[in-house]
Design a protein around this motif. Structure first.
Motif: not given
Length: 231
Positions: A141-170
């Motif tokens: 499953k696509f999830d842009p939250a996975k595009l961060v190094p392991t162990g690093v605090k997530q810098p973005v709060s993501w919300s799924e709009r569609r399986p291929d589209l996410y909106k986020g806030s820093l």
């Protein structure tokens, strides 16, 4: 994998009527494939490689060798130019989950405005550092939250709009600094081996002195391309 027409969604009639979506055309020798995207003109503007026209809803976005361009031509004209018969019925395509493996992120474009010269000089390297490269296991499953190094605090709060589209806030810092930072992001799975993320960042001083020095409304837009194996 060949780039497919993307940004497609199974839109309900009510949603489609409320906010017109942009049509996409992907062409090769012999004709084109066309589809209604799931994005409005404003959403699409940050992904295209030329300026959004005034009447964007009347334009087609042409997919050409991985880049997107606004075109005033009709679908029929675009198909004929590509060598087709002038027919390009709208289709809906399934975008498969991203492929697991080594992904590489790069900054494709950035724009800085309203910032002091000292800040402008600092922004490009900081923006580049935010492009993640590394191994990703998408777990189907696509999830842009996975595009961060392991162990690093997530810098973005993501919300799924569609399986291929996410909106986020820093996720803003704790507020103890002298700057107020906020940001909006859009992440789109273009294909199983390509993801595009756009960040719109705003930096402002918390006191009048900083505002007087030019830190009143500093804005940065950056477009990140993530590709499997850096392709």
């Amino acid at each position: 994998m060949r780039l497919m027409i993307f940004l497609l969604a199974l839109l309900s009639p009510g949603l489609a009527a409320a906010d017109a979506k942009i049509t996409l055309a992907e062409c090769s020798a012999g004709g084109c494939r066309c589809a209604l995207s799931g994005l409005t003109a404003e959403d699409m503007a940050v992904l295209t490689d030329n300026a959004m026209p005034k009447d964007a809803k009347d334009y087609v976005v042409l997919v050409d060798q991985g880049k997107l361009y606004w075109s005033p031509l009709s679908l029929e004209e675009i198909d004929r130019i590509a060598g087709g018969d002038g027919q390009c019925p709208l289709e809906v395509f399934y975008v498969p989950p991203p492929d697991n493996g080594q992904w590489q992120g790069k900054v494709r474009a950035q724009n800085i405005r309203g910032c002091p010269a000292e800040v402008e000089a600092m922004v490009p390297p900081l923006v580049a550092q935010m492009a993640y490269s590394g191994q990703v296991d998408w777990q189907g499953k696509f999830d842009p939250a996975k595009l961060v190094p392991t162990g690093v605090k997530q810098p973005v709060s993501w919300s799924e709009r569609r399986p291929d589209l996410y909106k986020g806030s820093l996720i803003a810092p704790d507020g103890k600094g002298i700057l107020q930072v906020s940001g909006d992001l859009t992440s789109v799975q273009m294909a199983s081996d390509h993801i595009s993320t756009t960040m719109q960042l705003r930096i402002a001083g918390k006191n009048p002195a900083l505002a007087a020095l030019g830190m009143k409304d500093c804005r940065v837009t950056a477009v990140y391309d993530y590709r499997l194996n850096g392709k």
